[in-house]
Structures are given as C-alpha cells and as structure tokens.
Design an enzyme around this catalytic site. Sequence first.
Site, mmCIF file in Angstrom:
data_model
loop_
_atom_site.group_PDB
_atom_site.id
_atom_site.type_symbol
_atom_site.label_atom_id
_atom_site.label_comp_id
_atom_site.label_asym_id
_atom_site.label_seq_id
_atom_site.Cartn_x
_atom_site.Cartn_y
_atom_site.Cartn_z
ATOM 1 N N SER A 130 35.554 14.972 34.265
ATOM 2 C CA SER A 130 36.146 14.866 35.603
ATOM 3 C C SER A 130 35.300 14.055 36.557
ATOM 4 C CB SER A 130 36.309 16.284 36.163
ATOM 5 O OG SER A 130 36.572 16.225 37.553
ATOM 6 N N GLU A 132 34.868 14.864 39.435
ATOM 7 C CA GLU A 132 34.098 15.848 40.220
ATOM 8 C C GLU A 132 32.624 15.809 39.841
ATOM 9 O OE1 GLU A 132 34.639 18.557 42.643
ATOM 10 O OE2 GLU A 132 36.191 17.079 43.075
ATOM 11 N N TYR A 153 32.492 24.367 39.013
ATOM 12 C CA TYR A 153 33.407 23.641 38.122
ATOM 13 C C TYR A 153 32.774 22.321 37.665
ATOM 14 C CZ TYR A 153 37.255 20.472 36.894
ATOM 15 O OH TYR A 153 38.056 19.548 36.268
ATOM 16 N N LYS A 157 31.727 21.150 33.953
ATOM 17 C CA LYS A 157 32.297 19.942 33.340
ATOM 18 C C LYS A 157 31.194 18.980 32.900
ATOM 19 C CE LYS A 157 36.777 20.204 33.077
ATOM 20 N NZ LYS A 157 37.512 19.977 31.830
HETATM 21 P P1 NAP Z 1 45.706 22.710 34.553
HETATM 22 O O1 NAP Z 1 47.102 22.340 34.893
HETATM 23 O O2 NAP Z 1 44.968 23.660 35.429
HETATM 24 O O3 NAP Z 1 45.706 23.260 33.047
HETATM 25 C C1 NAP Z 1 44.593 23.920 32.525
HETATM 26 C C2 NAP Z 1 44.954 24.462 31.161
HETATM 27 O O4 NAP Z 1 43.843 25.186 30.626
HETATM 28 C C3 NAP Z 1 46.145 25.442 31.174
HETATM 29 O O5 NAP Z 1 46.910 25.204 30.012
HETATM 30 C C4 NAP Z 1 45.452 26.789 31.085
HETATM 31 O O6 NAP Z 1 46.267 27.821 30.537
HETATM 32 C C5 NAP Z 1 44.322 26.434 30.115
HETATM 33 N N1 NAP Z 1 43.255 27.424 30.102
HETATM 34 C C6 NAP Z 1 42.554 27.942 31.137
HETATM 35 N N2 NAP Z 1 41.661 28.839 30.702
HETATM 36 C C7 NAP Z 1 41.795 28.907 29.365
HETATM 37 C C8 NAP Z 1 41.152 29.655 28.344
HETATM 38 N N3 NAP Z 1 40.209 30.547 28.621
HETATM 39 N N4 NAP Z 1 41.522 29.452 27.047
HETATM 40 C C9 NAP Z 1 42.502 28.583 26.754
HETATM 41 N N5 NAP Z 1 43.160 27.854 27.680
HETATM 42 C C10 NAP Z 1 42.802 28.016 28.967
HETATM 43 O O7 NAP Z 1 44.788 21.386 34.470
HETATM 44 P P2 NAP Z 1 45.238 19.860 34.315
HETATM 45 O O8 NAP Z 1 45.411 19.280 35.676
HETATM 46 O O9 NAP Z 1 46.305 19.745 33.319
HETATM 47 O O10 NAP Z 1 43.890 19.221 33.751
HETATM 48 C C11 NAP Z 1 43.631 19.187 32.341
HETATM 49 C C12 NAP Z 1 42.123 19.090 32.112
HETATM 50 O O11 NAP Z 1 41.627 17.894 32.730
HETATM 51 C C13 NAP Z 1 41.323 20.232 32.719
HETATM 52 O O12 NAP Z 1 40.218 20.466 31.873
HETATM 53 C C14 NAP Z 1 40.842 19.680 34.045
HETATM 54 O O13 NAP Z 1 39.650 20.334 34.435
HETATM 55 C C15 NAP Z 1 40.612 18.220 33.688
HETATM 56 N N6 NAP Z 1 40.785 17.251 34.759
HETATM 57 C C16 NAP Z 1 41.912 17.264 35.520
HETATM 58 C C17 NAP Z 1 42.076 16.304 36.495
HETATM 59 C C18 NAP Z 1 43.317 16.272 37.354
HETATM 60 O O14 NAP Z 1 43.285 15.602 38.406
HETATM 61 N N7 NAP Z 1 44.413 16.909 36.954
HETATM 62 C C19 NAP Z 1 41.087 15.312 36.695
HETATM 63 C C20 NAP Z 1 39.961 15.336 35.873
HETATM 64 C C21 NAP Z 1 39.811 16.296 34.894
HETATM 65 P P3 NAP Z 1 47.323 28.640 31.480
HETATM 66 O O15 NAP Z 1 48.524 27.764 31.599
HETATM 67 O O16 NAP Z 1 47.550 29.866 30.682
HETATM 68 O O17 NAP Z 1 46.641 28.875 32.802
HETATM 69 O O1 G4F Z 2 43.615 19.092 45.118
HETATM 70 P P1 G4F Z 2 42.233 19.611 45.106
HETATM 71 O O2 G4F Z 2 42.065 21.076 44.974
HETATM 72 O O3 G4F Z 2 41.494 18.813 43.948
HETATM 73 P P2 G4F Z 2 39.951 18.530 43.630
HETATM 74 O O4 G4F Z 2 39.054 19.521 44.248
HETATM 75 O O5 G4F Z 2 39.689 17.093 43.963
HETATM 76 O O6 G4F Z 2 39.916 18.751 42.055
HETATM 77 C C1 G4F Z 2 40.936 18.206 41.219
HETATM 78 O O7 G4F Z 2 40.562 16.920 40.798
HETATM 79 C C2 G4F Z 2 39.378 16.872 39.974
HETATM 80 C C3 G4F Z 2 39.134 15.411 39.635
HETATM 81 O O8 G4F Z 2 38.382 14.823 40.649
HETATM 82 C C4 G4F Z 2 39.634 17.709 38.730
HETATM 83 F F1 G4F Z 2 38.552 17.645 37.915
HETATM 84 C C5 G4F Z 2 39.910 19.139 39.128
HETATM 85 O O9 G4F Z 2 40.214 19.894 37.959
HETATM 86 C C6 G4F Z 2 41.132 19.168 40.055
HETATM 87 O O10 G4F Z 2 42.252 18.756 39.302
HETATM 88 O O11 G4F Z 2 41.467 19.156 46.422
HETATM 89 C C7 G4F Z 2 41.398 17.795 46.824
HETATM 90 C C8 G4F Z 2 40.769 17.705 48.215
HETATM 91 C C9 G4F Z 2 39.448 18.494 48.342
HETATM 92 O O12 G4F Z 2 38.530 17.706 49.036
HETATM 93 C C10 G4F Z 2 39.816 19.703 49.166
HETATM 94 O O13 G4F Z 2 38.757 20.227 49.981
HETATM 95 O O14 G4F Z 2 41.672 18.308 49.138
HETATM 96 C C11 G4F Z 2 40.920 19.124 50.032
HETATM 97 N N1 G4F Z 2 41.810 20.148 50.597
HETATM 98 C C12 G4F Z 2 42.114 20.265 51.917
HETATM 99 N N2 G4F Z 2 42.903 21.323 52.109
HETATM 100 C C13 G4F Z 2 42.425 21.145 49.931
HETATM 101 C C14 G4F Z 2 43.126 21.882 50.890
HETATM 102 N N3 G4F Z 2 42.463 21.458 48.606
HETATM 103 C C15 G4F Z 2 43.219 22.537 48.230
HETATM 104 N N4 G4F Z 2 43.306 22.841 46.920
HETATM 105 N N5 G4F Z 2 43.896 23.305 49.152
HETATM 106 C C16 G4F Z 2 43.884 23.018 50.482
HETATM 107 O O15 G4F Z 2 44.477 23.735 51.292
#
Ligand code: NAP
Ligand code: G4F
Length: 345
Positions: A130, A132, A153, A157
């Site tokens: 990520s 992050e 987190y 990661k």
């Molecule tokens: P997500 O929607 O939160 O999905 C996370 C998945 O992990 C869900 O299927 C969840 O299952 C499963 N999980 C959580 N705890 C588990 C456990 N103990 N054992 C097995 N499975 C478990 O995340 P996403 O947005 O698809 O992201 C996919 C991956 O990319 C994550 O690792 C995230 O950290 C990483 N990532 C995401 C972003 C982004 O912007 N989306 C960016 C960079 C990296 P449940 O459905 O049962 O909760």
């Molecule tokens: O949508 P967020 O919660 O995503 P964040 O923290 O960037 O993390 C996501 O992206 C990462 C990749 O860079 C992934 F690795 C991670 O798993 C996840 O998918 O927050 C985005 C921004 C933050 O700066 C947060 O402080 O939005 C700001 N924010 C402002 N108000 C909020 C809110 N975030 C959330 N969730 N809820 C709010 O009310």
Amino acid sequence: MKKAFLTGATGQDGSYLTEFLLAKGCEVHGLKRRSSSFNTDRLDHLYRDFHESGARFFLHYADLTDGGSLVKLLYDIRPDEIYNLAAQSHVKVSFEVPEYTADVAAGGTLRLLEAVRLTGLRCRFYQASSSEMFGSAPPPQNETTPFHPRSPYACAKLFGHTITVNYRESYGLHASSGILFNHESPRRGETFVTRKITRAVAHIKRGVQDKLYLGNLDARRDWGYAPDYVRAMWQMLQQDQPGDYVVGTGEAHTVREFVELAFACADLDWKEFVEVDPRYFRPAEVDYLLADASKARRALGWEPSVTFADLVRIMVDADLREIDAKLRGGEEALRTAVHSEGRNM
Ligand code: NAP
Ligand code: G4F
C-alpha cells in the site's frame, strides 16, 4: 487451465480480481473467512453451485490468522498464481485494533508465504502492498522513495512488503509486490471516505439523511478506479521476473475536492450538508500521496482508464441507483434504517 488462489476474495479488489481472472479463463479459488452472516455480496453474481459442471469459481473457508488452514488449502488446490489481498484494511480502525491488524496484514502474509514454502509449490505470488507505507514521505512517491509509515496498518503492510521481498531473495520465489495507491468503486467499503461521501450524497438527495460528518478535508490522495488496479496485479504476475511496482494515476485531490464534486453531481451545495467532526481525525495523518507510476507504465504498459471526475460520477450514480432500489422496496423501513446508520458511520 491456470489455477488462481486469492485471499480477500470477498473484498472490493477480490471481487474485481475474481471477475478479471474468470474472464481470462482461469479456475479461481477464493478464501473467505467465517462470518456469522453472509459476506459474499460482492461475489454472488459470479457464483455457481460447485455441483454444476463447468463451475470455475470456488470459495473455501480459512483465515489468515490460522496458518494450518492456509497450508491445507494450498496443498489441496495447488494454484499457479496466488494473490494475497486479505487485510484489516481500514487505517483509522487499525489504531483501535492494532494487534489484530498486524496479525492479519503482517503475520498473515508471512503465514501464507510459509505455506507456499512448506508445500513446495512452484507458483507466482502477489502481495497487496500500500501507498500508506510512504506515510509522510514527500510526494511524488515511487519504488525508490523511503518508507515512513504513520499507522499500525501501514507498519503491518510494510512488514508484509519486506517479507515478500525477503522470500523472493531467499527462496527464489516469483513474488511481486504492488504498491497501490487508493482505488475506489461502487463496491468500496462504506466507511472509506469516497464511498462514505457518495453514499451520503445519494441519501441526502433522496431525503433520508441530513448531514455528512467527516474528518480531515485537507488530506490529498491519488484516487483511481479499482478494476484498473486488479489488471495491474495480474500483469505483474505475467512478467518473467518478479518485482515491485507503484500503481496510481499521478493526480492527487483533496478530500474537500472529492466532496465538492460528488455533491455537484447531484446538484447539491456541499457547504449546506458537510460538517467536520474531530472523531474522524487520526492520531497521525498521511497528508499527501501522489504516485509516480512510471515503472508500471513502462514495464507493464499499465494505464488508468478512468479520470477523477468520471470516478466520482460513477460512484454517485451507483449509490443513487442503490438507494432508489431500496426505497422502492420498502420506503418507511428504509428511512428509519438509513437515518440511524448515517449518524453512526
Ligand atoms: P477490503 O474491501 O477491506 O477487503 C479486505 C478483504 O480481506 C475482505 O475480503 C476481508 O474479508 C478479508 N479479510 C480480513 N481479515 C481477514 C482474515 N483474518 N482472514 C481472511 N480474510 C480476511 O480491501 P480492498 O480495498 O479490497 O483491498 C484489498 C487489499 O489491498 C487489502 O490488503 C488492502 O489493505 C490493500 N490495499 C487497498 C488499497 C485500496 O485503495 N483499496 C490500496 C492499497 C492496498 P471480509 O469480507 O470477511 O471482511
Ligand atoms: O478513505 P480512507 O479511509 O483511506 P486511506 O486512509 O487513504 O486508506 C485507504 O487507502 C490506502 C492506500 O493508500 C489503503 F492501503 C488502505 O487499505 C485504504 O484502502 O481515508 C482517506 C483520507 C484520509 O486522509 C482520512 O483522514 O480521507 C480522510 N478522511 C476525512 N474524513 C476520512 C474521513 N476518512 C474516512 N475513512 N472517514 C472520514 O470521515
């Protein structure tokens, strides 16, 4: 037929990756964890009963916190490609459950890599790293930018990322790590900021929510469209050599800009509805993430296909359709349900 195995199959990326791999002709095995209620909403449209002939998509119970279950699955399935997407992926929540977050994102990655090593599988491995991990490192960030994680987190990661590199170097595993910047879609979890905003816009437009409470509006993120990002994951595993790749659009916007545009999509003035609630601030914030994805563009030929404005529009439209369908199904019950939900998010 290639066999792919993915953890996190029930999540946003897992569902798009499953669709993508099925379209590529793969047999797909997804890990799902045990839940007291159904958690396969994002996958139900893809699922066929495994008793039917021609089924190519299978779900298996296991958990990233349970190493034995991972060894057993890999031994039985013997996949050609593994995508490790499972995590407690919410940054704010990771401050509240830091040990569990580390157990899944860091320990879980190690358990899965060990399961690959112990079963002697000759497979390719993708790690969901990520942006992050860059934390407070100044933008733009690329593969050579030093990491400075700012949350449990991100620390977890970073371990997942470095242990993947270590298994590549120690055991010659074809293991690649995608350092993905934020990617969103109508399937994004409802408590991530983009989806929280677009859902609120739809609810406010239809008169079932009054206000949207948010945290830091000044944070900048490089937001892309999730289906583009799962394509990059697959592309990494098709390379002769494994490697690490930053994936992002190269364009950053503030949360405020996302809010403005999302409300404008529904002809609403955001200033009338949005309030800042410090409850959503984080103990340490990541201020500015901006991808320099030149390596992915050059080596993988990867390009994003959806602009920021289109992404916002896609998400608002999808949330409007969702609320309209619910309203048609039982208006009064829904008005009560979304009111209380809106306050608690
Ligand atoms: P997500 O929607 O939160 O999905 C996370 C998945 O992990 C869900 O299927 C969840 O299952 C499963 N999980 C959580 N705890 C588990 C456990 N103990 N054992 C097995 N499975 C478990 O995340 P996403 O947005 O698809 O992201 C996919 C991956 O990319 C994550 O690792 C995230 O950290 C990483 N990532 C995401 C972003 C982004 O912007 N989306 C960016 C960079 C990296 P449940 O459905 O049962 O909760
Ligand atoms: O949508 P967020 O919660 O995503 P964040 O923290 O960037 O993390 C996501 O992206 C990462 C990749 O860079 C992934 F690795 C991670 O798993 C996840 O998918 O927050 C985005 C921004 C933050 O700066 C947060 O402080 O939005 C700001 N924010 C402002 N108000 C909020 C809110 N975030 C959330 N969730 N809820 C709010 O009310």
